[in-house]
Design a protein around this motif. Structure first.
Motif, PDB file in Angstrom:
ATOM      1  N   UNK A 177       0.831  -1.201   0.000  1.00 17.90           N
ATOM      2  CA  UNK A 177       0.000   0.000   0.000  1.00 17.90           C
ATOM      3  C   UNK A 177       0.868   1.255   0.000  1.00 17.90           C
ATOM      4  N   UNK A 178       1.889   1.247   0.857  1.00 13.56           N
ATOM      5  CA  UNK A 178       2.798   2.396   0.938  1.00 13.56           C
ATOM      6  C   UNK A 178       3.500   2.640  -0.390  1.00 13.56           C
ATOM      7  N   UNK A 179       4.074   1.576  -0.942  1.00 13.16           N
ATOM      8  CA  UNK A 179       4.894   1.751  -2.141  1.00 13.16           C
ATOM      9  C   UNK A 179       4.062   2.104  -3.364  1.00 13.16           C
ATOM     10  N   UNK A 180       2.907   1.481  -3.506  1.00 10.73           N
ATOM     11  CA  UNK A 180       2.083   1.739  -4.682  1.00 10.73           C
ATOM     12  C   UNK A 180       1.494   3.144  -4.674  1.00 10.73           C
ATOM     13  N   UNK A 199       7.475   3.090 -12.147  1.00  8.97           N
ATOM     14  CA  UNK A 199       8.137   1.935 -12.770  1.00  8.97           C
ATOM     15  C   UNK A 199       9.000   1.181 -11.767  1.00  8.97           C
ATOM     16  N   UNK A 200       9.779   1.898 -10.957  1.00 11.37           N
ATOM     17  CA  UNK A 200      10.687   1.229 -10.025  1.00 11.37           C
ATOM     18  C   UNK A 200       9.917   0.360  -9.026  1.00 11.37           C
ATOM     19  N   UNK A 201       8.775   0.828  -8.577  1.00 15.18           N
ATOM     20  CA  UNK A 201       7.951   0.007  -7.681  1.00 15.18           C
ATOM     21  C   UNK A 201       7.388  -1.197  -8.433  1.00 15.18           C
ATOM     22  N   UNK A 202       6.927  -0.982  -9.648  1.00 12.59           N
ATOM     23  CA  UNK A 202       6.411  -2.096 -10.449  1.00 12.59           C
ATOM     24  C   UNK A 202       7.495  -3.126 -10.709  1.00 12.59           C
ATOM     25  N   UNK A 203       8.738  -2.680 -10.927  1.00 13.82           N
ATOM     26  CA  UNK A 203       9.829  -3.619 -11.191  1.00 13.82           C
ATOM     27  C   UNK A 203      10.110  -4.496  -9.974  1.00 13.82           C
ATOM     28  N   UNK A 204       9.907  -3.951  -8.778  1.00 12.29           N
ATOM     29  CA  UNK A 204      10.062  -4.748  -7.559  1.00 12.29           C
ATOM     30  C   UNK A 204       8.990  -5.838  -7.516  1.00 12.29           C
ATOM     31  N   UNK A 205       7.758  -5.465  -7.849  1.00 13.09           N
ATOM     32  CA  UNK A 205       6.661  -6.443  -7.829  1.00 13.09           C
ATOM     33  C   UNK A 205       6.898  -7.589  -8.810  1.00 13.09           C
ATOM     34  N   UNK A 206       7.567  -7.296  -9.934  1.00 12.26           N
ATOM     35  CA  UNK A 206       7.740  -8.309 -10.970  1.00 12.26           C
ATOM     36  C   UNK A 206       8.993  -9.154 -10.768  1.00 12.26           C
ATOM     37  N   UNK A 207       9.827  -8.789  -9.800  1.00 13.14           N
ATOM     38  CA  UNK A 207      11.079  -9.518  -9.610  1.00 13.14           C
ATOM     39  C   UNK A 207      10.790 -10.878  -8.988  1.00 13.14           C
ATOM     40  N   UNK A 208      11.536 -11.927  -9.381  1.00 17.39           N
ATOM     41  CA  UNK A 208      11.258 -13.272  -8.863  1.00 17.39           C
ATOM     42  C   UNK A 208      11.434 -13.350  -7.347  1.00 17.39           C
ATOM     43  N   UNK A 209      10.648 -14.174  -6.663  1.00 14.75           N
ATOM     44  CA  UNK A 209      10.848 -14.402  -5.225  1.00 14.75           C
ATOM     45  C   UNK A 209      12.175 -15.101  -4.984  1.00 14.75           C
ATOM     46  N   UNK A 210      12.596 -15.136  -3.726  1.00 14.67           N
ATOM     47  CA  UNK A 210      13.935 -15.623  -3.375  1.00 14.67           C
ATOM     48  C   UNK A 210      14.269 -17.004  -3.943  1.00 14.67           C
TER      49      UNK A 210
END
Length: 243
Positions: A177-180, A199-210
């Motif tokens: 919620x904060x980041x979006x 975009x930078x926040x969206x790129x975090x969401x799309x990055x693969x999990x650990x």
């Protein structure tokens, strides 16, 4: 590599992503470190300190810090005696880093404009390869990981600091919620660029999990691959060895 790749929540051609990411960082370069402080409440400084502690740079080691344009990681490791090469695909980010180095009286760093997917260094050039908050912006991540493996000497180590997916119940929702909602607005008023921070926040969401990213590191040839979560996995330090 697929015909298209993600640019935030969009699917675009690979060459378009490379160009658009370049535009993002050219736009935010001068306010990049200030924005990091505001977005993380200053926590990124501690994350980077811990990252460098895990790398354990030693005097005389040759270390490549990829996507390290503003110098945050390189300055910390140079203070421990490592011989640092700072590489970044974006000349605007490198310019910020060189200006910061000059103000600190740091003269021993090497600065290079490099694409992480096609490094110009010969095989087995470095003792360690580091990348902090940069791998998710690379167009072809597997290619970049293979290049990291190639330029490391045998016994060399790979370390990556990147956002991930927190596993703490409830915290992930609050952070989303904060980041979006807030981070793009901070970008709008501080960096005068709402779209780049969206975009930078969206790129975090799309990055693969650990686990998925660890598998990618292993596929590039690294051994003893590990992931150390921070804040339940909001941020993770990934490591591997060339053996």
């Amino acid at each position: 590599m697929s015909e298209t790749v993600s640019f935030g929540y969009e699917q675009v051609l690979p060459e378009e992503k490379t160009a658009r990411v370049g535009q993002v960082f050219a736009s935010v370069a001068r306010r990049y470190d200030l924005m990091n402080d505001l977005m993380s409440g200053g926590l990124h400084r501690g994350w980077k300190d811990e990252f460098v502690r895990m790398v354990k740079p030693r005097a005389g080691e040759q270390i490549l810090d990829m996507a390290g344009g503003t110098g945050d990681i390189a300055f910390r490791m140079a203070a421990r005696g490592a011989d640092m090469t700072v590489a970044d695909i974006n000349p605007a980010m490198l310019e910020v880093g060189m200006d910061r180095a000059a103000k600190r009286g740091l003269t021993g760093l090497v600065w290079q404009e490099q694409n992480a997917e096609t490094l110009t260094a010969p095989n087995a050039s470095y003792d360690a390869y580091t990348i902090a908050f940069g791998i998710r912006n690379v167009t072809d991540i597997p290619a970049a990981l293979r290049e990291a493996h190639r330029v490391l000497r045998y016994g060399g180590r790979f370390f990556c600091l990147e956002f991930s997916t927190t596993e703490w119940p409830g915290f992930g929702k609050v952070y989303d919620e904060y980041s979006e909602k807030l981070v793009p607005q901070i970008g709008r008023y501080v960096a005068k660029d709402e779209a780049s921070y969206r975009y930078l926040i969206e790129s975090i969401r799309r990055f693969p999990p650990m686990p998925a990213f660890a598998a990618m590191i292993e596929a590039a040839g690294f051994a003893q691959v590990r992931a150390r979560p921070i804040l339940g996995g909001l941020v993770a330090i990934h490591s591997g060895w060339k053996v």
